[in-house]
Design a protein around this motif. Structure first.
Motif, short mmCIF file in Angstrom:
data_model
loop_
_atom_site.label_atom_id
_atom_site.label_comp_id
_atom_site.label_asym_id
_atom_site.label_seq_id
_atom_site.Cartn_x
_atom_site.Cartn_y
_atom_site.Cartn_z
N HIS A 1 -16.34 4.90 -0.06
CA HIS A 1 -15.58 4.02 -0.96
C HIS A 1 -14.11 4.47 -1.09
CE1 HIS A 1 -15.66 7.13 -4.05
NE2 HIS A 1 -16.95 7.28 -3.80
N ASP B 1 -10.24 4.86 -0.85
CA ASP B 1 -9.23 3.82 -0.63
C ASP B 1 -8.71 3.80 0.81
OD1 ASP B 1 -9.45 3.07 -3.24
OD2 ASP B 1 -7.63 4.08 -3.93
N GLN C 1 -9.54 1.05 3.48
CA GLN C 1 -8.86 -0.27 3.57
C GLN C 1 -7.80 -0.23 4.66
OE1 GLN C 1 -7.34 -0.71 -0.41
NE2 GLN C 1 -9.22 -1.65 -1.16
N GLN D 1 -3.69 10.36 2.97
CA GLN D 1 -4.64 10.13 1.87
C GLN D 1 -5.89 11.00 2.01
OE1 GLN D 1 -3.44 7.88 4.05
NE2 GLN D 1 -2.94 5.94 3.09
N VAL E 1 0.84 -1.21 0.00
CA VAL E 1 0.00 0.00 0.00
C VAL E 1 0.88 1.25 0.00
CG1 VAL E 1 -1.74 1.28 1.31
CG2 VAL E 1 -1.81 -1.22 1.28
#
Length: 320
Positions: A292, A294, A297, A186, A21
């Protein structure tokens, strides 16, 4: 690979793609006469580290100091493998971590308990480090990298007993490993700064964590360099969020532990993970982060490991 990022003050950040990742775990590189890095991540990340050094025009053979904030495998698991490429380097570690890098058998056993059958893929090979290449830094010890830059090591337990944080005189920044939590860069694209505590097993202690954080806050740093991931130039927000989230995590853990119908460690961990997500999700919903995205995760994974540490903490408390 992503190009290494210039953070200013003679420091670069190499993305190590831990767990495959991006923006998960990184190596900080000091461009000094005494070439020094902080954190190696796990062994599967070492090829990314070597490519990053190459992109910076550096050679692994020139590294003098490999510093690990603590010995959890996502921070130090690759140190032994990297050292094979660094004939002139020594590994600098907390006093409580030295013997586990020389003989990683207990580290391996602990990580297998957490990661199960994924262990080999995530962490192998784990190479023992010869004792004569391990250097211990006690609380308050320093390392002079140049006439302009001194690193000072501070014992900062809470996340782990074998954890130090490193103050950098040139950037007025602190490399905190996991002591004051995890940063999710992020989320910056949504205008959100999120810092969550890292409560992973098996030495987590919330009161000790807050004490360590207070000690770091009193140094009045201009920036915090996280193990996961990157640099924040808003230290006050980092410490505020730790004080906000940590009590909520602890309360959620205690609530679940008092639920008599949950018998096994796995059931309790699953329930605590769900509670943690029910705390974090509305916070992100209010700030218009799509479900949704990323980043979820990574957040899900982190919260499940944090839940294990929280259940372990409360089990020990209830057994006292």
């Amino acid at each position: 690979m992503h190009k290494p990022v210039d953070l200013g003050h003679g420091i670069s950040l190499i993305d190590l793609f831990d767990l495959g990742v991006a923006k998960r775990t990184g190596t900080y590189v000091f461009h000094e006469e005494e070439l020094t890095i902080i954190e190696t991540s796990a062994s599967p990340s070492i090829p990314h580290l070597l490519k990053g050094l190459e992109a910076l025009g550096l050679n692994a053979a020139d590294i003098r100091n490999i510093i690990v904030t603590h010995i959890h495998l996502d921070h130090a698991g690759g140190a032994g493998l990297l050292l094979e490429k660094c004939p002139n380097a020594r590994v600098i570690v907390h006093p409580r971590g030295k013997r586990h890098l020389a003989d990683p058998s207990r580290l391996i056993q602990g990580a297998k308990a957490v990661y199960g059958e994924k262990f080999d893929e995530l962490f192998e090979p784990i190479v023992p480090i010869p004792e004569d290449r391990l250097i211990v830094k006690e609380d308050g010890d320093t390392l002079q990298l140049s006439e302009h830059r001194t690193l000072t090591f501070f014992d900062t337990p809470g996340h782990a007993n074998h954890h130090f944080s490193i103050y950098d005189s040139l950037s007025n920044g602190i490399f905190t490993g996991d002591t004051v939590g995890v940063f999710y860069p992020q989320l910056l694209e949504y205008g959100v700064e999120l810092y969550l505590p890292s409560t992973s097993p098996n030495q987590f202690d919330p009161n000790v964590m807050l004490h360590s954080a207070k000690r770091l806050e009193e140094m009045k740093p201009d920036r915090i360099y996280f193990g996961h991931f990157g640099v924040s130039e808003h230290p006050s927000a980092v410490f505020e969020q730790l004080r906000y989230w940590l009590p909520k995590f602890v309360e959620a853990g205690e609530r679940v532990m008092n639920e008599q119908s949950l018998a096994s460690f796995e059931e309790k961990t699953k329930a605590v993970t769900k509670e943690f997500l029910e705390l974090v999700q509305p916070y992100l919903d209010e700030r218009c982060v799509p479900r949704h995205a990323d980043v979820y995760q990574v957040i899900h994974l982190d919260l499940s490991v944090c839940a294990m540490g929280m259940v372990d903490y409360w089990q020990k408390r209830f057994a006292e």
